[in-house]
Motif scaffolding. Structure first.
Motif, PDB file in Angstrom:
ATOM      1  N   GLU A  45     114.652   0.219 -20.980  1.00  0.00           N
ATOM      2  CA  GLU A  45     113.820  -0.133 -19.825  1.00  0.00           C
ATOM      3  C   GLU A  45     113.130   1.089 -19.276  1.00  0.00           C
ATOM      4  OE1 GLU A  45     114.577  -2.045 -15.350  1.00  0.00           O
ATOM      5  OE2 GLU A  45     116.206  -1.082 -16.444  1.00  0.00           O
ATOM      6  N   GLY A  46     111.841   0.953 -18.990  1.00  0.00           N
ATOM      7  CA  GLY A  46     111.121   2.022 -18.327  1.00  0.00           C
ATOM      8  C   GLY A  46     111.492   2.058 -16.857  1.00  0.00           C
ATOM      9  N   VAL A  47     111.799   3.234 -16.350  1.00  0.00           N
ATOM     10  CA  VAL A  47     112.255   3.381 -14.970  1.00  0.00           C
ATOM     11  C   VAL A  47     111.170   4.000 -14.088  1.00  0.00           C
ATOM     12  CG1 VAL A  47     113.948   4.481 -13.484  1.00  0.00           C
ATOM     13  CG2 VAL A  47     114.646   3.570 -15.692  1.00  0.00           C
ATOM     14  N   ALA A  48     110.500   5.014 -14.597  1.00  0.00           N
ATOM     15  CA  ALA A  48     109.454   5.686 -13.832  1.00  0.00           C
ATOM     16  C   ALA A  48     108.481   6.315 -14.811  1.00  0.00           C
ATOM     17  CB  ALA A  48     110.038   6.749 -12.911  1.00  0.00           C
ATOM     18  N   ILE A  49     107.217   6.311 -14.434  1.00  0.00           N
ATOM     19  CA  ILE A  49     106.188   6.859 -15.311  1.00  0.00           C
ATOM     20  C   ILE A  49     105.250   7.734 -14.508  1.00  0.00           C
ATOM     21  CG2 ILE A  49     104.678   4.848 -15.014  1.00  0.00           C
ATOM     22  CD1 ILE A  49     103.827   5.220 -17.959  1.00  0.00           C
ATOM     23  N   SER A  50     104.762   8.776 -15.159  1.00  0.00           N
ATOM     24  CA  SER A  50     103.835   9.693 -14.505  1.00  0.00           C
ATOM     25  C   SER A  50     102.663   9.957 -15.427  1.00  0.00           C
ATOM     26  CB  SER A  50     104.547  11.011 -14.176  1.00  0.00           C
ATOM     27  OG  SER A  50     103.629  11.958 -13.667  1.00  0.00           O
ATOM     28  N   SER A  51     101.474   9.889 -14.882  1.00  0.00           N
ATOM     29  CA  SER A  51     100.290  10.186 -15.677  1.00  0.00           C
ATOM     30  C   SER A  51     100.134  11.687 -15.849  1.00  0.00           C
ATOM     31  CB  SER A  51      99.050   9.608 -15.004  1.00  0.00           C
ATOM     32  OG  SER A  51      98.762  10.360 -13.832  1.00  0.00           O
ATOM     33  N   SER A  52      99.233  12.083 -16.734  1.00  0.00           N
ATOM     34  CA  SER A  52      98.985  13.503 -16.966  1.00  0.00           C
ATOM     35  C   SER A  52      98.391  14.183 -15.733  1.00  0.00           C
ATOM     36  CB  SER A  52      98.059  13.689 -18.171  1.00  0.00           C
ATOM     37  OG  SER A  52      96.827  13.022 -17.934  1.00  0.00           O
ATOM     38  N   THR A  53      97.840  13.393 -14.820  1.00  0.00           N
ATOM     39  CA  THR A  53      97.275  13.955 -13.586  1.00  0.00           C
ATOM     40  C   THR A  53      98.284  13.980 -12.450  1.00  0.00           C
ATOM     41  OG1 THR A  53      96.421  11.790 -12.938  1.00  0.00           O
ATOM     42  CG2 THR A  53      94.946  13.228 -14.182  1.00  0.00           C
ATOM     43  N   GLY A  54      99.496  13.487 -12.702  1.00  0.00           N
ATOM     44  CA  GLY A  54     100.537  13.581 -11.693  1.00  0.00           C
ATOM     45  C   GLY A  54     100.840  12.322 -10.916  1.00  0.00           C
ATOM     46  N   ARG A  55     100.086  11.260 -11.165  1.00  0.00           N
ATOM     47  CA  ARG A  55     100.379   9.990 -10.479  1.00  0.00           C
ATOM     48  C   ARG A  55     101.702   9.449 -10.994  1.00  0.00           C
ATOM     49  NH1 ARG A  55      97.613   4.399 -12.268  1.00  0.00           N
ATOM     50  NH2 ARG A  55      98.734   2.991 -10.877  1.00  0.00           N
ATOM     51  N   THR A  56     102.549   8.961 -10.097  1.00  0.00           N
ATOM     52  CA  THR A  56     103.841   8.419 -10.499  1.00  0.00           C
ATOM     53  C   THR A  56     103.978   6.975 -10.032  1.00  0.00           C
ATOM     54  OG1 THR A  56     104.928   9.263  -8.500  1.00  0.00           O
ATOM     55  CG2 THR A  56     104.991  10.673 -10.445  1.00  0.00           C
ATOM     56  N   VAL A  57     104.656   6.188 -10.839  1.00  0.00           N
ATOM     57  CA  VAL A  57     104.943   4.794 -10.514  1.00  0.00           C
ATOM     58  C   VAL A  57     106.381   4.507 -10.892  1.00  0.00           C
ATOM     59  CG1 VAL A  57     104.403   2.383 -11.028  1.00  0.00           C
ATOM     60  CG2 VAL A  57     102.550   4.049 -10.848  1.00  0.00           C
ATOM     61  N   ASP A  58     107.115   3.910  -9.978  1.00  0.00           N
ATOM     62  CA  ASP A  58     108.498   3.528 -10.242  1.00  0.00           C
ATOM     63  C   ASP A  58     108.564   2.041 -10.575  1.00  0.00           C
ATOM     64  OD1 ASP A  58     109.358   5.590  -7.428  1.00  0.00           O
ATOM     65  OD2 ASP A  58     109.261   6.143  -9.546  1.00  0.00           O
ATOM     66  N   ALA A  59     109.430   1.686 -11.502  1.00  0.00           N
ATOM     67  CA  ALA A  59     109.562   0.287 -11.910  1.00  0.00           C
ATOM     68  C   ALA A  59     110.048  -0.566 -10.740  1.00  0.00           C
ATOM     69  CB  ALA A  59     110.525   0.179 -13.081  1.00  0.00           C
ATOM     70  N   ALA A  97     103.972  11.649 -23.711  1.00  0.00           N
ATOM     71  CA  ALA A  97     102.916  10.988 -24.472  1.00  0.00           C
ATOM     72  C   ALA A  97     101.581  11.649 -24.193  1.00  0.00           C
ATOM     73  CB  ALA A  97     102.841   9.508 -24.105  1.00  0.00           C
ATOM     74  N   ASN A  98     100.689  11.539 -25.161  1.00  0.00           N
ATOM     75  CA  ASN A  98      99.344  12.064 -24.999  1.00  0.00           C
ATOM     76  C   ASN A  98      98.368  10.996 -24.526  1.00  0.00           C
ATOM     77  OD1 ASN A  98     100.034  14.670 -25.999  1.00  0.00           O
ATOM     78  ND2 ASN A  98      99.975  13.858 -28.077  1.00  0.00           N
ATOM     79  N   TYR A  99      98.678   9.733 -24.776  1.00  0.00           N
ATOM     80  CA  TYR A  99      97.718   8.676 -24.517  1.00  0.00           C
ATOM     81  C   TYR A  99      98.431   7.420 -24.038  1.00  0.00           C
ATOM     82  CZ  TYR A  99      94.367   4.964 -25.505  1.00  0.00           C
ATOM     83  OH  TYR A  99      93.545   3.864 -25.411  1.00  0.00           O
ATOM     84  N   CYS A 100      97.873   6.800 -23.015  1.00  0.00           N
ATOM     85  CA  CYS A 100      98.399   5.534 -22.510  1.00  0.00           C
ATOM     86  C   CYS A 100      97.290   4.500 -22.479  1.00  0.00           C
ATOM     87  CB  CYS A 100      98.951   5.699 -21.096  1.00  0.00           C
ATOM     88  SG  CYS A 100     100.433   6.726 -20.977  1.00  0.00           S
ATOM     89  N   TRP A 101      97.609   3.291 -22.870  1.00  0.00           N
ATOM     90  CA  TRP A 101      96.649   2.198 -22.814  1.00  0.00           C
ATOM     91  C   TRP A 101      97.065   1.134 -21.813  1.00  0.00           C
ATOM     92  CZ3 TRP A 101      99.768   3.518 -26.798  1.00  0.00           C
ATOM     93  CH2 TRP A 101     100.774   2.612 -27.160  1.00  0.00           C
ATOM     94  N   GLY A 102      98.262   1.249 -21.319  1.00  0.00           N
ATOM     95  CA  GLY A 102      98.766   0.305 -20.321  1.00  0.00           C
ATOM     96  C   GLY A 102      99.766   1.032 -19.441  1.00  0.00           C
ATOM     97  N   PHE A 103      99.266   1.789 -18.502  1.00  0.00           N
ATOM     98  CA  PHE A 103     100.125   2.701 -17.739  1.00  0.00           C
ATOM     99  C   PHE A 103     101.231   1.958 -17.016  1.00  0.00           C
ATOM    100  CE2 PHE A 103     101.080   6.660 -15.772  1.00  0.00           C
ATOM    101  CZ  PHE A 103     101.381   6.405 -14.446  1.00  0.00           C
ATOM    102  N   SER A 104     100.909   0.929 -16.291  1.00  0.00           N
ATOM    103  CA  SER A 104     101.912   0.212 -15.509  1.00  0.00           C
ATOM    104  C   SER A 104     102.952  -0.477 -16.378  1.00  0.00           C
ATOM    105  CB  SER A 104     101.239  -0.821 -14.603  1.00  0.00           C
ATOM    106  OG  SER A 104     100.390  -0.193 -13.675  1.00  0.00           O
ATOM    107  N   GLU A 105     102.598  -0.727 -17.645  1.00  0.00           N
ATOM    108  CA  GLU A 105     103.512  -1.377 -18.572  1.00  0.00           C
ATOM    109  C   GLU A 105     104.259  -0.359 -19.436  1.00  0.00           C
ATOM    110  OE1 GLU A 105     100.110  -2.225 -18.526  1.00  0.00           O
ATOM    111  OE2 GLU A 105     100.568  -3.680 -16.948  1.00  0.00           O
TER     112      GLU A 105
END
Length: 123
Positions: A45-59, A97-105
């Motif tokens: 399960e994905g718990v938290a994700i951060s973009s390369s620019t620093g944006r973070t989203v928690d599940a 990761a270098n590339y995301c196509w569905g950040f929230s997912e």
């Protein structure tokens, strides 16, 4: 690319832990990063994700108890976990990761992984 996790350990119900992940090396300066967890008997399960620019989203499943943060311009992703419960026990792994196509997912090319760190919450 090296992915190094630290933190984890054992706490009792309601306790707190902090996990930290550092990504270094590779040809890119900044990576998308995420924390995943593998709980016995459940899918990863994905718990938290951060973009390369620093944006973070928690599940949604951990929102309100877990908070991720990343200082701008760094490849350090911190996960603060509060009010832990036994069902949070498992192996927590960091990925880059270098590339995301569905950040929230959490849909990214997670090519580099850390070894994982164990979180144990006892009742």
């Amino acid at each position: 690319v090296q992915v190094m996790e630290s933190g984890g350990g054992s706490v009792t119900t309601g306790g707190s832990l902090r996990l930290s992940c550092v990504v270094s090396g590779g040809r890119y300066r900044h990576y998308s990063m995420a924390w995943f967890r593998q709980i016995p008997g459940k899918e990863r399960e994905g718990v938290a994700i951060s973009s390369s620019t620093g944006r973070t989203v928690d599940a949604d499943s951990v929102k309100g108890r877990f908070t991720s943060s990343r200082d701008q311009g760094t490849n350090v992703l911190v996960l603060d976990m509060r009010n832990l419960a036994p069902e949070d026990s498992g192996v927590y792994s960091c990925a880059a990761a270098n590339y995301c196509w569905g950040f929230s997912e959490f849909s990214c090319d997670w090519t580099d992984w850390g070894r994982g760190t164990q979180v144990n919450v006892s009742s």
